[in-house]
Write a protein that holds these residues in place. Sequence first.
Motif, PDB file in Angstrom:
ATOM      1  N   ILE A  47      44.398 -32.789   1.207  1.00 30.81           N
ATOM      2  CA  ILE A  47      43.037 -33.194   1.513  1.00 30.81           C
ATOM      3  C   ILE A  47      42.545 -32.321   2.659  1.00 30.81           C
ATOM      4  O   ILE A  47      43.302 -32.010   3.585  1.00 30.81           O
ATOM      5  N   THR A  48      41.295 -31.894   2.561  1.00 30.43           N
ATOM      6  CA  THR A  48      40.777 -31.130   3.693  1.00 30.43           C
ATOM      7  C   THR A  48      39.254 -31.245   3.735  1.00 30.43           C
ATOM      8  O   THR A  48      38.590 -31.302   2.700  1.00 30.43           O
ATOM      9  N   GLY A  49      38.750 -31.319   4.923  1.00 33.41           N
ATOM     10  CA  GLY A  49      37.309 -31.437   5.098  1.00 33.41           C
ATOM     11  C   GLY A  49      36.737 -30.112   5.544  1.00 33.41           C
ATOM     12  O   GLY A  49      37.437 -29.290   6.128  1.00 33.41           O
ATOM     13  N   ASN A  50      35.457 -29.870   5.267  1.00 34.85           N
ATOM     14  CA  ASN A  50      34.873 -28.611   5.711  1.00 34.85           C
ATOM     15  C   ASN A  50      34.443 -28.711   7.170  1.00 34.85           C
ATOM     16  O   ASN A  50      34.346 -29.804   7.738  1.00 34.85           O
ATOM     17  N   GLN A  51      34.179 -27.542   7.737  1.00 32.26           N
ATOM     18  CA  GLN A  51      33.872 -27.534   9.173  1.00 32.26           C
ATOM     19  C   GLN A  51      32.523 -28.164   9.460  1.00 32.26           C
ATOM     20  O   GLN A  51      32.279 -28.642  10.560  1.00 32.26           O
ATOM     21  N   GLN A  52      31.666 -28.132   8.469  1.00 33.62           N
ATOM     22  CA  GLN A  52      30.338 -28.697   8.679  1.00 33.62           C
ATOM     23  C   GLN A  52      30.394 -30.224   8.731  1.00 33.62           C
ATOM     24  O   GLN A  52      29.445 -30.866   9.182  1.00 33.62           O
ATOM     25  N   GLY A  53      31.471 -30.797   8.242  1.00 28.31           N
ATOM     26  CA  GLY A  53      31.604 -32.250   8.280  1.00 28.31           C
ATOM     27  C   GLY A  53      30.835 -32.941   7.175  1.00 28.31           C
ATOM     28  O   GLY A  53      30.538 -34.132   7.283  1.00 28.31           O
ATOM     29  N   THR A  54      30.512 -32.200   6.124  1.00 30.56           N
ATOM     30  CA  THR A  54      29.724 -32.817   5.059  1.00 30.56           C
ATOM     31  C   THR A  54      30.569 -33.198   3.852  1.00 30.56           C
ATOM     32  O   THR A  54      30.227 -34.139   3.149  1.00 30.56           O
ATOM     33  N   ILE A 107      51.695 -40.652   2.474  1.00 23.94           N
ATOM     34  CA  ILE A 107      50.632 -39.735   2.885  1.00 23.94           C
ATOM     35  C   ILE A 107      51.070 -38.292   2.667  1.00 23.94           C
ATOM     36  O   ILE A 107      52.189 -37.915   2.993  1.00 23.94           O
ATOM     37  N   GLU A 108      50.215 -37.486   2.091  1.00 21.92           N
ATOM     38  CA  GLU A 108      50.510 -36.062   1.920  1.00 21.92           C
ATOM     39  C   GLU A 108      49.604 -35.187   2.762  1.00 21.92           C
ATOM     40  O   GLU A 108      49.975 -34.075   3.118  1.00 21.92           O
ATOM     41  N   GLY A 109      48.421 -35.676   3.039  1.00 24.95           N
ATOM     42  CA  GLY A 109      47.493 -34.828   3.789  1.00 24.95           C
ATOM     43  C   GLY A 109      46.662 -35.647   4.750  1.00 24.95           C
ATOM     44  O   GLY A 109      46.468 -36.860   4.572  1.00 24.95           O
ATOM     45  N   LEU A 110      46.215 -34.987   5.788  1.00 22.15           N
ATOM     46  CA  LEU A 110      45.476 -35.643   6.862  1.00 22.15           C
ATOM     47  C   LEU A 110      44.346 -34.695   7.232  1.00 22.15           C
ATOM     48  O   LEU A 110      44.546 -33.484   7.312  1.00 22.15           O
ATOM     49  N   SER A 111      43.173 -35.227   7.422  1.00 17.12           N
ATOM     50  CA  SER A 111      42.072 -34.332   7.774  1.00 17.12           C
ATOM     51  C   SER A 111      41.046 -35.057   8.629  1.00 17.12           C
ATOM     52  O   SER A 111      40.710 -36.219   8.386  1.00 17.12           O
ATOM     53  N   TRP A 112      40.607 -34.352   9.648  1.00 14.34           N
ATOM     54  CA  TRP A 112      39.516 -34.872  10.478  1.00 14.34           C
ATOM     55  C   TRP A 112      38.217 -34.396   9.867  1.00 14.34           C
ATOM     56  O   TRP A 112      38.106 -33.235   9.456  1.00 14.34           O
ATOM     57  N   ARG A 160      36.057 -38.649  12.448  1.00 14.69           N
ATOM     58  CA  ARG A 160      36.631 -39.575  11.455  1.00 14.69           C
ATOM     59  C   ARG A 160      37.902 -38.957  10.877  1.00 14.69           C
ATOM     60  O   ARG A 160      38.005 -37.760  10.688  1.00 14.69           O
ATOM     61  N   LEU A 161      38.853 -39.820  10.584  1.00 13.93           N
ATOM     62  CA  LEU A 161      40.148 -39.345  10.107  1.00 13.93           C
ATOM     63  C   LEU A 161      40.391 -39.870   8.698  1.00 13.93           C
ATOM     64  O   LEU A 161      40.228 -41.057   8.438  1.00 13.93           O
ATOM     65  N   PHE A 162      40.751 -38.940   7.813  1.00 15.85           N
ATOM     66  CA  PHE A 162      41.022 -39.306   6.419  1.00 15.85           C
ATOM     67  C   PHE A 162      42.442 -38.891   6.065  1.00 15.85           C
ATOM     68  O   PHE A 162      42.948 -37.899   6.573  1.00 15.85           O
ATOM     69  N   SER A 163      43.011 -39.638   5.165  1.00 11.53           N
ATOM     70  CA  SER A 163      44.305 -39.219   4.633  1.00 11.53           C
ATOM     71  C   SER A 163      44.303 -39.428   3.133  1.00 11.53           C
ATOM     72  O   SER A 163      43.501 -40.197   2.601  1.00 11.53           O
TER      73      SER A 163
END
Lengths: 717, 685
Positions: free
Chosen positions: B106-113, B63-68, B72-75
């Motif tokens: 990996i990174t998710g946006n704040q809007q969650g989209t 795993i290199e990155g983790l993002s909520w 929901r949690l993604f890696s």
Amino acid sequence: MAALYEGYTLCGVGPAQNSSISGILGIELGRDIDHVLVTDSSRSVTVYKVSDQKPTGSWTVKQGQIITCAAVFNTQSQEYVVVTDNKVVRVWKEDDVYMERAFKATVSAAVLRVLSAADSEPVVLFCCGAVRFLDSLLASPQQPIEDVLAEEEMIRWSTVLKADHQLVVLFSTEQRGEHWLYAHRFNPNTLVKHRLETEPCLSAPISFSARCRGSNIHLLYLYLNGSLYESVLPLRSSATGAEGVQALPRSLLLNLPLGEEELISGAAVVLDEAHVAVVGSPHPSAGHCKDYLCIWNTHFQTLQASKEMAGRIYSQLWCYSGKLYVPHGKMLSVIPFECQKSSLAATMGKLKQSQSESKSCSLLSSWTAQPHGDITQTPGIKSRMSTRNTSIKSALTVDQLIEHIKTGAGEDVQAEVGEFIRLTPQTDLQLATGRMALELVSRSQTDANFYPQCAFLQLLETRYLCYSVCPELLSLAMVKKDFHLCQIAFQIFPDIPEAVTCACLKAILSTPDSEIETVNLDTESVIFMKVLTQNQSGLEEEGGQQNGFCPPALESDVSDTPCSKLQRDPLALDMSCPVGLHKGALLNEVLQTAYSDKPLLPHLKDLTVPEVIVFLQYLLFIYLKYSHDAHKQIPALRTPSFSQIIDWICILLDAHFTVLAVAPEAKRLVSDLHKFVRSQVKLYAELGKIEGSLQVLKKSKQSEDFGMYSIEVIELF
Amino acid sequence: MGEFKVHRVRFFDYMPSGIRALAFNQHNERMAVARMDGTVEIFHCSDRFFQEKIIPGREQCGIEGLSWVGERLFSAGLNGEITEYDLTNQSVKYTIEAYGGPIWTITGNQQGTHLVVGCEDGTVKLFEVNEDKIQFERNLDRQKGRIISLSWHPSGSKIAAGMMDRIQVFDVETGHSIHRMLADRGVGTSRSKECMVWSVVYLSDGTIISGDSVGMVKMWNDHTGTLIKSHNVTKCDVLALSVSQNEDSLVVGTSEGFVVQFQFISMVLEKDDKEWVRTRTFRNHTHDVRAVAEITTAVVSGGMDTQLVVRPLLDKFEVKSSASALRKINFPHRSLVSCARKSGLMLFQYPGHLELWRLGESEGQGIPGSSLLVKRKPEKLLHLKVKGEDHIRCSAVSPCGEWIAYSTASSLRLYRLHCDNNNVSITKISKIPKVLSSASQLCFSSDSSHLFSASTQSSVHLVSLSQSGCKFVGTLKPKSGSHQAIHLLAASEDGKWLASANSDHEVHVYNLHTQKPHCTVPIYSSAVSAMAIHPTTNCLFMMHADQQMFEFSIEQKQYTDWSRLVQRKGLHDIWLGRDTPCLNVMFNPQNPSHVILHDTYMLCIIDQSLPLPDGKTQFYNQLTLKSLPKEQRRSHSHAFKVCKTFKDILCVELMSDQSLVVVERPLEDISTQLPAPIKQKKFAT
């Protein structure tokens, strides 16, 4: 210890009003501790910034008007207040240029002083003894002022004190030779009158000083005869005590050594609970010149610091925030001072060997072990005293005795002194011993045939004497080569100055052994020396080293032949005592005196090279003895401690290092010393190693390695 | 009071894995931690950082990155896959290939989209987050060189990407690169080395903050693409950046092992022109700090030295409490050791294998405090490697020592152990009922006749064991609708009761005779960290993460009087202030009033017959009691008897011969196995 620092002149002083008051009416604190308000009797008020020694403001009254009281600074309104022509109160601010244009109010009665305490309203004290707050007075200046004092009663001194929000105006009055002290307290206004105890022989107190301490006022007053008394007043008036006249109990705090003279003028001021500054009294060892400013420790009755003041001294002395203000001659000097918290140790210099002190306490009950009783001489005197005792029923007073001392025959004087000491109660004796000793010394100095050794010994035995009470005694004993007296004095005096210690040391070292051996000395110290010197032979026979310690052979001394005994081993105890027993005993006393390194060092340089070498040899001898644990077996009350010996060696080497380095006769001694020290250093290094390995042992026990697996038993309670 | 023979075991070579990534979820206050071995752990930040969930990793997942994204949690990892986790069942939900080579971030946006990943081939791939999956949307302009770090502008319209020697800003709408900012290489010899922008942060005011391998933290203006300010933080690499929620504080993790805080404050008091100023330095790590996160009241950091450090920001606290104390989490909050009480066996759970050991034997008696002579050394009986790539999730050995069971994410295996003297052999039970596909927790009944396997949706499967094999008996289902995975199981000695605890803090008690739910313990706000059923009274004793303890009578379905007394009088401050949860509860059959507990630093026996300590009582009183004569001890003692002889405890178990097994894992042993940290010049070395 207290110290007086280098002072400086703040301003000149106008022509004096009378013998006791200079041209300065008063000095009051200005708007902060760095500013003072000097009121000149010649119509001017000046504000000085003390640290800059510069005036920052000055106001003068018109021709024809005079300032009648010291100006004060009202800290609450930030205004200056002064009274001119007895009845006109003037109030002005810092930035007012002319006092004339400032506010003024004429009151209905003559004002004596305006008194101001920090953070409180100034108080106006009228000549008639009435007291008003300044603001209430200025609100209606013409209000009637009641007469408090009797017709011929005059206020001599006044002050205001503030503590715990309680303001107290104190003033002392005189009425036909009687002295009173009034304490005016506010909220509620009460006035308590106290009678100051006076003796017929005592004239009026010349200087007062009051301080608040705890919930009491400590009032200090100085008489012309040099007695400094203290009285304690409660800060808050007791409810019942408001009526009538109360006698004010007093206690004698300090008797300035004046001899028979009286002070012409002088002043005392309390510095802190243990220190008093006195101006106008003579320095005890500087003859009869009275122009000294001295700080005395009242707890220990010792002189702490002194400074000669040029010119005439007045009965005026002020103290504000660590500075003394002394008008003398034609100037006003500011002298910074410092009073450290006084402990016995600080007062006496280096702490004395505590071990011997405690020992003497525990053993003093036994007569045979009395440390400085001259047993051989006292029986004769005792018998004579007992015969006298019957004939003279009433004991002599101190004054009578002193008269006798001045004129009487030597033996009679000795007997009388003995008698007096025996019969006088302890408290009185304390005061009298100093006077007697001074008198005896001064007679001995003038009269070559007069030397009452017994009397001196008896006086010393009272233990009320100390060096500062009678500084001449030791030098007298030195002149008379009375080493016995010296010895006792060394044992008893806690405050011998380093210069005197050195002078005595020099005298002891320069006197040939043959002469000293004949002197009668304190037996115990001699016995100690005897055992010390005898022990050496005994130990040598036993084979020397104890505890299996074998000092490693030094490189220079290595010799493969078994007959290396021929070579001198610096560690062997073959060193014989370089001085006689008696001299050794005397030197031991010197070693045990209290001293401070720095003052001692310059005086040590007075010793000649042979003296230094002998002394150093002796020190080395006793050091060797000590390092072989010889002294532990000798029962003695007073023995120099190991650290004292080492300190003395160090300081002696410091003082004469260059001389010893070049003097050929010192070479062997110094090299012996060096070798010995080196062996000791080696020993300690070895011990350090052992300590390290022991510590490892201890550590290893703590962090026991459990390994991967162990089965243990634990218990829970 | 009691003497115990203690087997002090230090041969469990448990080696935690280094921390690679942190992701903090502001909404549910959960901290997700990704380790080098692919394990993802969920810590509950407001419940004393209790490790609620563990999703075991797999070989080679990196795993290199983790993002909520919302809840929901993604890696994403170097295997080029994006993984979503099923946090309810504590497993991987699905993985999809990104087709861009290894993924570095990996990174998710704040809007969650949307999610973006940065790939080795220089593409930034945009994924749309759907209801149940993610869908590839498009690539942003492809760049030369790998994308190492990414950060969304809070508005979601722009993305900053950290690359080799530069930072690229993309417009999400068009996919075009707007700015390209060059990061300086180091001076001197490092001039030839590329400057890696390890981390970027995009602030809402348009500032881009980057941390690079030259040791600089740089602030950039995204409008002009110019450098605003640069801070030299370290001589080595700046590896991680994290900005606080309100963007006034930035924490920086460095490879020298310290964490630096920057704060956005005005240089002149009460003026508005604020600047980023370096304020504090925290030195809690010995190795690279690979991940940092600033949560509301603390800075959380983790790295190669495997510990998770929670360093509270003391200016955010008004009173001193357990929350304001520095917390270092070294060990998992689950037991990795299970013991066969009756036969003296221990089962150690490693990620990829199991080890079975037999305890040694001692000879003779010893006084308290002494070590006994070890007659027989402990013996490793078995080394059982896991089939497949998945790491072990849970394991258990039966009390009699005859059965061993373990489960990975994909399968459950059961073995039968034959021990005659020196010959040890195992047989795998081949016919395992289909329902037992995977277990989140395993437990044997005390008579070793049944295996309880915690399954999905908080259910527990019952399997009976016999010489011939195993047989599925039934499934216990809770009445409540909770689907959270069970992390603790406790069976009663008499075989009648079974208690289960799940991540929703629910504790269900089942009657095994009727196979029906018996009752539910009232839900407490803190997670259950350990529990056990008393052998004689059948009371359920529960320890919670906040150090509270409850005793619940199963038969009467209510808290016992003692439990109520504890709650009424309150626990001692020292007890409540401990920073590791209790991990095991045991009972001493010889002394029914004794409850034995342990955490990482101590072993404690609670004597329920003794008075409870109040605030003024000396809590650690063992030394005092030891010095007192026997008859006075009783009057001075209180219920908590704490033994601090052992430290770094992984497990304590009371064997049936009254001896205790204490499994220690000294932290020094762990640190010696770590790779060497960056060599730092120390004065005079």
